[in-house]
Design a protein around this motif. Structure first.
Motif, mmCIF file in Angstrom:
data_model
loop_
_atom_site.group_PDB
_atom_site.id
_atom_site.type_symbol
_atom_site.label_atom_id
_atom_site.label_comp_id
_atom_site.label_asym_id
_atom_site.label_seq_id
_atom_site.Cartn_x
_atom_site.Cartn_y
_atom_site.Cartn_z
ATOM 1 N N UNK A 319 0.673 -1.091 -0.152
ATOM 2 C CA UNK A 319 -0.086 0.054 -0.100
ATOM 3 C C UNK A 319 0.917 1.166 0.147
ATOM 4 N N UNK A 320 2.303 1.151 0.346
ATOM 5 C CA UNK A 320 2.998 2.333 0.134
ATOM 6 C C UNK A 320 3.993 2.336 -0.957
ATOM 7 N N UNK A 321 3.672 1.427 -1.756
ATOM 8 C CA UNK A 321 4.487 1.308 -3.015
ATOM 9 C C UNK A 321 5.022 2.742 -3.560
ATOM 10 N N UNK A 322 3.976 3.797 -3.615
ATOM 11 C CA UNK A 322 4.149 5.098 -4.195
ATOM 12 C C UNK A 322 5.471 6.002 -3.665
ATOM 13 N N UNK A 323 5.169 5.848 -2.104
ATOM 14 C CA UNK A 323 6.338 6.539 -1.521
ATOM 15 C C UNK A 323 7.605 5.792 -1.627
ATOM 16 N N UNK A 324 7.492 4.468 -1.576
ATOM 17 C CA UNK A 324 8.736 3.629 -1.604
ATOM 18 C C UNK A 324 9.454 3.963 -2.844
ATOM 19 N N UNK A 325 8.776 3.836 -4.159
ATOM 20 C CA UNK A 325 9.536 3.960 -5.240
ATOM 21 C C UNK A 325 10.191 5.374 -5.319
ATOM 22 N N UNK A 326 9.478 6.361 -4.926
ATOM 23 C CA UNK A 326 9.925 7.944 -5.094
ATOM 24 C C UNK A 326 11.199 7.712 -4.035
ATOM 25 N N UNK A 327 11.130 7.300 -2.841
ATOM 26 C CA UNK A 327 12.165 7.289 -1.810
ATOM 27 C C UNK A 327 13.545 6.491 -2.323
ATOM 28 N N UNK A 328 13.270 5.523 -2.916
ATOM 29 C CA UNK A 328 14.601 4.267 -3.140
ATOM 30 C C UNK A 328 14.758 4.321 -4.593
ATOM 31 N N UNK A 329 14.112 4.817 -5.571
ATOM 32 C CA UNK A 329 14.365 4.803 -7.148
ATOM 33 C C UNK A 329 14.771 6.066 -7.579
ATOM 34 N N UNK A 330 14.746 7.349 -6.833
ATOM 35 C CA UNK A 330 14.968 8.627 -7.448
ATOM 36 C C UNK A 330 15.982 9.222 -6.502
ATOM 37 N N UNK A 331 16.751 10.069 -7.192
ATOM 38 C CA UNK A 331 17.687 10.853 -6.384
ATOM 39 C C UNK A 331 16.998 11.603 -5.322
#
Length: 597
Positions: A319-331
């Motif tokens: 359910x937190x995939x959106x913030x997780x992607x932004x946190x760990x896959x972006x600068x």
């Protein structure tokens, strides 16, 4: 405990931006409606009915596009057993706005109503309006609580700070500017909210796509790499469940005060329709980055990221995939900008539901049911108090209960199976009455609750065809539990049964009383034969004379009472000229004296 200073600064900047816009909107429009003689309470509820296309388009889109919408869409695209095929919210809500614009916006706006409950109280009486307020209130409060709960989860990803403190601060900011500016503050902050989501997510998506740990999403859409393809599929045994859920979004997305608040604030009935169509397009556009982020999550080798080897779905963090992607896959600078924007947008989503709930309470419960002589100032203060109370209640639920999503699911289902069929009846079916409305209410509630709600561990007492048991891990305790899964489209069937129950029982009651088979003295709801009851707020035929409510269409009543209550529901500028003249004649001292003689 580590505190990410950049993340904290980003959130603070976006929060202050939304707070500033909310206060500025309140200050800019503090005298709105005064020239036309509009009450201050009505201005808080529906603005000065002068919301234009630009702000109106944004605020109507923001009816559904908020924190839950973008997080939920990304989650369903990412989940292996669901995928894009089950991410129904974008198309479901877009179609609900189209249907709302085609069939509901014009009759509601052209009759000059102030809240969604007005036509119910007008036709079915104040007690029935009070009953219908219950599922409407539950829906708004639990929606706000779910949004604030999602916000806490999002913030926990960005900055490792006390989640409870962040949720309380977020709620206080939203409550504050809603208290100050009412609908104007809500509408203008919605513009900033959507802009933040759009820019924040679109800046992040290209960086996430180019991350070395992410495979080509066009390949993982159809081929299994790290998990099953993110396009998803609907199994044959789940077809009816899919249809049931889609109808829930498409039709159940209409009877919400947050939607009709925007419809009733439009400067004309035609504008209300156009805004609905613009918002439908906006819903689809705003879903695109969420879909892409869900697809990116499904195409990532998490072992190559700072997140760790175990993917989010195995840690029950899908359910937190959106913030997780932004946190760990972006600068870092991109992720903090994106997450700050999304957090501020989530916070801003809670305001309209709180305002909707307080509008319905202040007008339909306090003013029309209990204190019809209440002054405008009194109603304004009741609204302010209830904005604070309902906001506090939503915040408390977000912090204390772990089943806030289950409560939201059940209450949104009740809105669909109880309020939607009654809205259809009150606007389009001539001849329904309070007896039919009560029967419909009971049918819808019993049939829906009878189907159970696994998320609340509420067992069913009605086992619909095709039911089966499944072993599932509890979302809080993590323990395996056996639950009953209903494969039958019982929500939509409950809604249809509620609608038919309203029509059948209304006409049956009408026939039994008017034919004399049941004595008139047993018409205890004053719905068919009683003529001078305070319960009949004003019995109108609703669809007559170009959608204007004329006093000549009302049941005979004491002249002063009928005039007062007609004015409560209908703005004078929507009445035909001859009706206004009749109103003035009936309310003159001479006519009252003659009536007494």
């Amino acid at each position: 405990m580590t505190i990410h200073v950049e993340g904290l600064v980003a959130i603070a900047v976006f929060y202050l931006l939304i707070l500033f816009v909310g206060i500025w909107a309140a200050w800019k429009n503090k005298h709105s409606g005064e020239a036309e003689g509009t009450d201050r309470s009505e201005t808080i509820m529906v603005g000065g009915r002068d919301i234009g296309l630009f702000v109106g388009g944004f605020t109507m889109t923001a009816t559904w596009v908020g924190g839950g919408y973008i997080n939920g869409t990304a989650e369903y695209v990412y989940l292996p057993d669901y995928g894009l095929a089950w991410a129904q919210a974008p198309f479901g809500y877009a179609l609900s706005l189209v249907l709302g614009g085609l069939f509901f916006a014009k009759p509601m706006r052209s009759r000059g109503y102030v809240t969604m409950l007005d036509p119910f109280q007008q036709l079915y009486g104040k007690r029935m309006g009070g009953l219908l307020f219950i599922p409407a209130l539950m829906g708004e409060i639990f929606w706000s609580a779910a949004i604030l709960s999602a916000l806490g989860a999002t913030l926990s990803v960005i900055v490792d700070i006390n989640i409870k403190m962040s949720v309380v601060i977020s709620a206080l900011i939203a409550i504050f500017y809603t208290l100050v500016g009412g609908l104007y503050s809500v509408a203008y902050t919605d513009v900033v909210q959507l802009f933040c989501i759009f820019v924040g997510l679109w800046i992040s998506v290209p960086f996430a796509l180019m991350n070395p740990a992410v495979s080509d999403i066009t390949v993982t859409a159809v081929k299994r790499l790290y998990q099953s393809p993110w396009i998803g599929s609907v199994q044959k045994g789940d077809t009816w469940v899919w249809i049931d859920n889609f109808c829930l979004l498409m039709l159940g997305g209409i009877p919400w005060q947050v939607y009709f608040q925007r419809v009733l604030s439009a400067s004309s009935a035609t504008y209300a329709q156009v805004l609905s169509f613009l918002a439908a397009f906006g819903c689809l556009v705003m879903a695109v980055p969420s879909v892409l982020i869900g697809a990116i999550g499904a195409s990532t080798d998490w072992n190559q990221t700072s997140y760790g080897a175990i993917p989010p779905k195995n840690k029950t963090e899908a359910d937190m995939i959106l913030p997780i992607v932004l946190q760990h896959l972006c600068p870092p600078f991109v992720s903090f900008f994106g997450l700050g924007a999304v957090s501020a947008a989530v916070m801003s989503s809670a305001d309209s539901s709180i305002l909707s709930a307080s509008s319905m309470f202040a007008r339909n419960i306090y003013q029309l049911a209990f204190r019809q002589s209440a002054s405008d100032r009194e109603i304004v203060w009741v609204m302010r108090i209830t904005i604070f109370v309902f906001g506090g209640l939503a915040t408390l639920m977000a912090l204390v209960t772990g089943t806030v999503y289950g409560l939201w699911y059940l209450s949104s289902d009740l809105v669909y199976v109880i309020i939607f069929p009654q809205l259809l009846s009150v606007l389009f079916v001539k001849g329904t009455n309070t007896y039919g409305s009560v029967a419909a209410y009971l049918f819808g509630m019993v049939l829906r609750i009878g189907g159970g709600e696994p998320y609340l561990q509420l067992p069913p007492f009605i086992y619909y065809p095709g039911w089966m048991t499944e072993q599932r891990k509890h979302h809080i305790t993590g323990e395996l539990e056996e639950i009953v899964v209903q494969k039958f489209p019982f929500k939509t069937v409950s809604m249809l049964a509620s609608f038919l129950g309203n029509v059948v029982f209304s006409y049956l009651a009408k026939y039994l009383f008017e034919s004399g088979k049941i004595s008139h003295k047993y018409d205890f709801l004053d719905a068919v034969v009683s003529k001078h009851s305070g319960e009949i707020m004003d019995k109108t035929t609703l669809v007559t004379r170009g959608n204007a409510i004329g006093l000549s269409e009302m049941a005979p009543m004491k002249p002063r009472l009928s005039v007062t209550l007609a004015a409560a529901f209908t703005r004078r500028d929507t009445l035909p000229t001859e009706t206004v003249e009749e109103e003035e004649e009936e309310s003159s001292p001479d006519s009252s004296h003659h009536e007494e003689e």
